[in-house]
Design a protein around this motif. Sequence first.
Motif, mmCIF file in Angstrom:
data_model
loop_
_atom_site.group_PDB
_atom_site.id
_atom_site.type_symbol
_atom_site.label_atom_id
_atom_site.label_comp_id
_atom_site.label_asym_id
_atom_site.label_seq_id
_atom_site.Cartn_x
_atom_site.Cartn_y
_atom_site.Cartn_z
ATOM 1 N N LEU A 17 -10.013 2.776 0.571
ATOM 2 C CA LEU A 17 -9.154 2.099 -0.465
ATOM 3 C C LEU A 17 -8.336 0.732 0.015
ATOM 4 O O LEU A 17 -8.605 -0.419 -0.903
ATOM 5 N N LEU A 18 -7.866 0.704 1.131
ATOM 6 C CA LEU A 18 -7.121 -0.498 1.605
ATOM 7 C C LEU A 18 -8.296 -1.817 1.701
ATOM 8 O O LEU A 18 -8.047 -2.589 1.217
ATOM 9 N N SER A 19 -9.309 -1.231 2.333
ATOM 10 C CA SER A 19 -10.292 -2.440 2.709
ATOM 11 C C SER A 19 -11.163 -2.871 1.466
ATOM 12 O O SER A 19 -11.154 -4.180 1.257
ATOM 13 N N GLU A 20 -11.467 -1.991 0.482
ATOM 14 C CA GLU A 20 -12.081 -2.309 -0.876
ATOM 15 C C GLU A 20 -11.055 -3.349 -1.596
ATOM 16 O O GLU A 20 -11.483 -4.324 -2.154
ATOM 17 N N THR A 21 -9.909 -2.855 -1.668
ATOM 18 C CA THR A 21 -8.841 -3.493 -2.503
ATOM 19 C C THR A 21 -8.656 -4.921 -1.891
ATOM 20 O O THR A 21 -8.526 -5.842 -2.761
ATOM 21 N N MET A 22 -8.289 -5.139 -0.601
ATOM 22 C CA MET A 22 -8.189 -6.493 -0.231
ATOM 23 C C MET A 22 -9.607 -7.306 -0.181
ATOM 24 O O MET A 22 -9.385 -8.630 -0.324
ATOM 25 N N LEU A 24 -11.346 -7.431 -2.583
ATOM 26 C CA LEU A 24 -11.415 -8.078 -4.095
ATOM 27 C C LEU A 24 -10.413 -8.932 -4.141
ATOM 28 O O LEU A 24 -10.546 -9.832 -4.929
ATOM 29 N N GLN A 25 -9.554 -8.953 -3.080
ATOM 30 C CA GLN A 25 -8.391 -10.231 -2.985
ATOM 31 C C GLN A 25 -8.980 -11.258 -2.358
ATOM 32 O O GLN A 25 -8.069 -12.357 -2.143
ATOM 33 N N LYS A 103 3.345 2.832 0.874
ATOM 34 C CA LYS A 103 2.065 2.977 0.342
ATOM 35 C C LYS A 103 2.182 3.227 -1.226
ATOM 36 O O LYS A 103 1.295 2.573 -2.246
ATOM 37 N N SER A 107 -0.392 -2.692 -3.489
ATOM 38 C CA SER A 107 -1.424 -3.407 -4.445
ATOM 39 C C SER A 107 -1.846 -4.599 -3.793
ATOM 40 O O SER A 107 -1.415 -5.209 -2.876
ATOM 41 N N GLY A 108 -3.259 -4.860 -4.315
ATOM 42 C CA GLY A 108 -3.798 -6.129 -3.526
ATOM 43 C C GLY A 108 -2.946 -7.262 -3.764
ATOM 44 O O GLY A 108 -2.895 -8.027 -2.647
#
Length: 124
Positions: A17-22, A24-25, A103, A107-108
């Motif tokens: 989740l952290l990896s994919e969110t970031m 996208l940023q 946590k 958010s990104g």
Amino acid sequence: MANRLVVIDDDPALRVLLSETMALQGFDVDAFGSGAEAIEKAEWGRTGSALIDWMMPGMSGVEVVDWLAAHHPDVRRIIVTAAADALLVQHPEIVDRAAVLAKTDFSGPRVAEMIEATWPPSTA
């Protein structure tokens, strides 16, 4: 270098989740399941920032922050934890070496703002 981000979290779902969110940023993300693995395998010379879970088996997030401060002080350090209040009570000095993000506040865009705000990183 500034857009390369290392994510360190022992929870596989949160790490993704952290990896994919970031990603996208706009960050190039390398993810690791432990502090020891990240220290051994990450390309720290090419890394601008690190998102680090506090409570991990083996090497804690605080220990990773200490290692980064000593060996790669130019890497921005953000501890992401579900227990931010407990972290700050047990390790009040951490604010001199890393930003802390609950946590529940993740958010990104929020993390991208924190990365920007923590530059230049503390060398303490």
